[in-house]
Design a protein around this motif. Structure first.
Motif, short mmCIF file in Angstrom:
data_model
loop_
_atom_site.label_atom_id
_atom_site.label_comp_id
_atom_site.label_asym_id
_atom_site.label_seq_id
_atom_site.Cartn_x
_atom_site.Cartn_y
_atom_site.Cartn_z
N ASN A 143 -6.30 16.69 3.71
CA ASN A 143 -7.11 16.31 2.56
C ASN A 143 -6.19 16.00 1.39
OD1 ASN A 143 -8.88 15.99 0.45
ND2 ASN A 143 -10.00 17.89 0.80
N SER A 144 -6.10 14.72 1.02
CA SER A 144 -5.23 14.32 -0.08
C SER A 144 -6.02 13.65 -1.20
CB SER A 144 -4.14 13.37 0.42
OG SER A 144 -4.71 12.20 0.97
N ASN A 179 0.84 -1.19 0.00
CA ASN A 179 0.00 0.00 0.00
C ASN A 179 0.87 1.24 0.00
OD1 ASN A 179 0.65 0.65 2.79
ND2 ASN A 179 -0.80 -0.92 3.40
N TYR A 180 0.26 2.36 -0.33
CA TYR A 180 1.00 3.63 -0.43
C TYR A 180 0.08 4.76 0.01
CZ TYR A 180 3.51 7.60 -2.48
OH TYR A 180 4.16 8.80 -2.68
N ASN A 181 0.61 5.63 0.89
CA ASN A 181 -0.15 6.79 1.35
C ASN A 181 0.07 7.96 0.41
OD1 ASN A 181 -1.42 6.05 4.00
ND2 ASN A 181 0.70 5.49 4.45
N CYS A 182 -1.02 8.41 -0.21
CA CYS A 182 -0.94 9.50 -1.18
C CYS A 182 -1.01 10.85 -0.47
CB CYS A 182 -2.06 9.38 -2.21
SG CYS A 182 -2.09 7.82 -3.09
N THR A 183 0.13 11.36 -0.05
CA THR A 183 0.14 12.61 0.72
C THR A 183 0.31 13.84 -0.17
OG1 THR A 183 2.52 12.39 1.07
CG2 THR A 183 1.06 11.45 2.75
N GLU A 184 0.80 13.63 -1.40
CA GLU A 184 1.01 14.77 -2.29
C GLU A 184 1.00 14.29 -3.74
OE1 GLU A 184 4.78 16.32 -1.20
OE2 GLU A 184 5.89 14.54 -1.81
N ILE A 185 0.73 15.22 -4.66
CA ILE A 185 0.75 14.91 -6.08
C ILE A 185 2.19 14.69 -6.52
CG2 ILE A 185 0.31 15.82 -8.39
CD1 ILE A 185 -2.12 17.27 -7.27
N ILE A 188 -8.42 1.52 -3.92
CA ILE A 188 -8.34 2.73 -3.12
C ILE A 188 -9.06 2.55 -1.80
CG2 ILE A 188 -8.02 4.29 -5.08
CD1 ILE A 188 -10.98 4.94 -5.04
N ARG A 189 -8.36 2.90 -0.73
CA ARG A 189 -8.95 2.88 0.61
C ARG A 189 -9.15 4.32 1.03
NH1 ARG A 189 -9.94 -0.40 4.70
NH2 ARG A 189 -8.91 -2.20 3.75
N LEU A 190 -10.43 4.71 1.10
CA LEU A 190 -10.76 6.11 1.34
C LEU A 190 -11.05 6.38 2.81
CD1 LEU A 190 -13.03 6.81 -1.78
CD2 LEU A 190 -10.54 6.91 -1.56
N ASN A 191 -10.25 7.27 3.37
CA ASN A 191 -10.47 7.75 4.72
C ASN A 191 -11.14 9.12 4.73
OD1 ASN A 191 -8.89 5.59 6.23
ND2 ASN A 191 -7.33 6.34 4.83
N GLN A 192 -11.31 9.67 3.52
CA GLN A 192 -12.01 10.94 3.33
C GLN A 192 -13.44 10.64 2.87
OE1 GLN A 192 -10.18 13.90 3.66
NE2 GLN A 192 -8.25 12.83 3.98
N PRO A 193 -14.40 11.51 3.17
CA PRO A 193 -15.77 11.32 2.66
C PRO A 193 -15.80 11.30 1.13
CG PRO A 193 -15.72 12.97 4.40
CD PRO A 193 -14.29 12.68 4.05
N ASP A 239 -5.70 7.59 1.08
CA ASP A 239 -5.62 9.03 1.27
C ASP A 239 -5.20 9.29 2.72
OD1 ASP A 239 -7.96 8.44 2.63
OD2 ASP A 239 -9.28 9.39 1.17
N ILE A 240 -4.99 10.55 3.06
CA ILE A 240 -4.51 10.87 4.40
C ILE A 240 -5.56 10.50 5.43
CG2 ILE A 240 -3.97 12.78 5.96
CD1 ILE A 240 -2.49 14.11 3.72
N ARG A 241 -5.10 9.78 6.44
CA ARG A 241 -5.97 9.31 7.51
C ARG A 241 -5.82 10.21 8.72
NH1 ARG A 241 -4.87 3.15 8.91
NH2 ARG A 241 -2.79 4.03 8.98
N PRO A 242 -6.92 10.78 9.22
CA PRO A 242 -6.81 11.61 10.42
C PRO A 242 -6.45 10.78 11.64
CG PRO A 242 -9.11 11.27 9.88
CD PRO A 242 -8.31 10.65 8.76
#
Length: 323
Positions: free
Chosen positions: A193-194, A147-153, A214-219, A178-181
């Protein structure tokens, strides 16, 4: 009983790590370690005859001094390991771990795909060890998930390096986060918000033939609807947190039942204080205050969510967005 999948357990072995990654929920200054003697008692009383699947996490679980002993003790359980993989650069360690038949898969978090990106994300110069680790695991033919955390473009040159890295190690599928709070020790909630970065990286990897989940932690409402539809239709979206689903049991390194890693400061019960065996542990989830807590967290985060077509699939994502 409302809680589901009580035969599935996630166990934190420690809060210590050999990397210092940005956006990691594990930012505690006080390092905790699951004592091996305590684990043995917990195994005999809770895990042995009741838990069929267990995920080992941290911190970095593989740097636990008795990691291999713990893995061997779990011989009756299906074990899933979540790791940064650095210790697998040690051939003897890799051999000892990979020969354990109960270890079903190793999920590796990619911190970078060259020296520069690895150091920028992890604050450590360990990329060569990381590459050696993947190679060693490949030699043992153990199932690897990444897995990979998408913190920036990422720039085009960085994406090119990323694709080359994945292809070289025959990693043809990847889970993008995406970024997980997360909540700090003081209770402060750190959010980011990524969504734009994840969308861009997923689309570019798809063009290169890398299958992305994709594992979405954002709405969901933070994402382009066409992008979401593409991944939903191919069943490659993971969302709605385990807390809202009320699935699985999360246990920290002090053997406390917690809501999840991001809300690890909310302790629902402690081993040898609130429960002593599996039956007692399940009773924790039947307590009125715990039921009330789950009922509160299961509700819609805001009024507009009630009418949203995506509510059942999205669930508002990580509840920390709404607390």
């Amino acid at each position: 009983m409302r809680h589901q999948l009580c035969n599935t357990l996630t166990l934190n072995l420690n809060t210590t790590c050999n990397l210092h990654c940005r956006w990691c929920y594990n930012q505690e200054k006080q390092h905790r370690l699951l004592k091996f003697e305590s684990f043995i008692k917990f195994y005999e009383n809770i895990i042995r005859d009741n838990v069929t699947s267990i995920s080992l996490i941290g911190g970095e679980p593989t740097i636990h001094p008795q990691f291999v002993k713990i893995l061997r003790k779990l011989e009756k359980q299906e074990v899933h390991l979540f790791t940064n993989a650095i210790r697998f650069s040690e051939k003897d360690f890799c051999k000892d771990v990979c020969k354990q038949e109960n270890l079903k898969d190793i999920t590796i978090s990619i911190k970078g795909f060259n020296e520069k990106t690895f150091k920028e994300f992890s604050n450590e110069i360990s990329f060569s060890e990381f590459c050696s680790a993947i190679g060693n695991i490949r030699e043992k033919e153990k199932l690897i998930r990444v897995n990979y955390n998408c913190t920036e473009i990422l720039s085009q040159s960085m994406l090119s390096d990323f694709v080359q890295f994945l292809r070289y190690y025959r990693l043809h599928e990847i889970v993008l986060h995406d970024i997980r709070p997360y909540a700090t020790e003081s209770g402060e909630v750190i959010k980011g918000n990524s969504s734009e970065a994840l969308q861009y990286i997923a689309q570019e990897l798809e063009k290169a033939g890398i299958v992305s989940y994709i594992r979405l932690n954002q709405p969901f409402c933070r994402y382009d609807s066409n992008f979401l539809e593409q991944f939903l239709n191919s069943k490659r979206v993971m969302s709605t947190c385990a807390v809202k689903k009320q699935q699985g049991i999360f246990v920290d390194s002090d053997l406390n039942i917690i809501l999840c890693n991001e809300l690890r400061h909310i302790v629902m019960g402690s081993y040898q204080k609130d429960f002593w065996d599996y039956k007692n542990m399940i009773e924790v989830y039947r307590k009125q205050d715990i039921i009330s807590l789950y009922n509160k967290l299961a509700g819609c985060p805001m009024q507009k969510c009630i009418k949203c077509d995506m509510w059942e699939k999205c669930g508002g994502s990580c509840i920390l967005h709404w607390l």
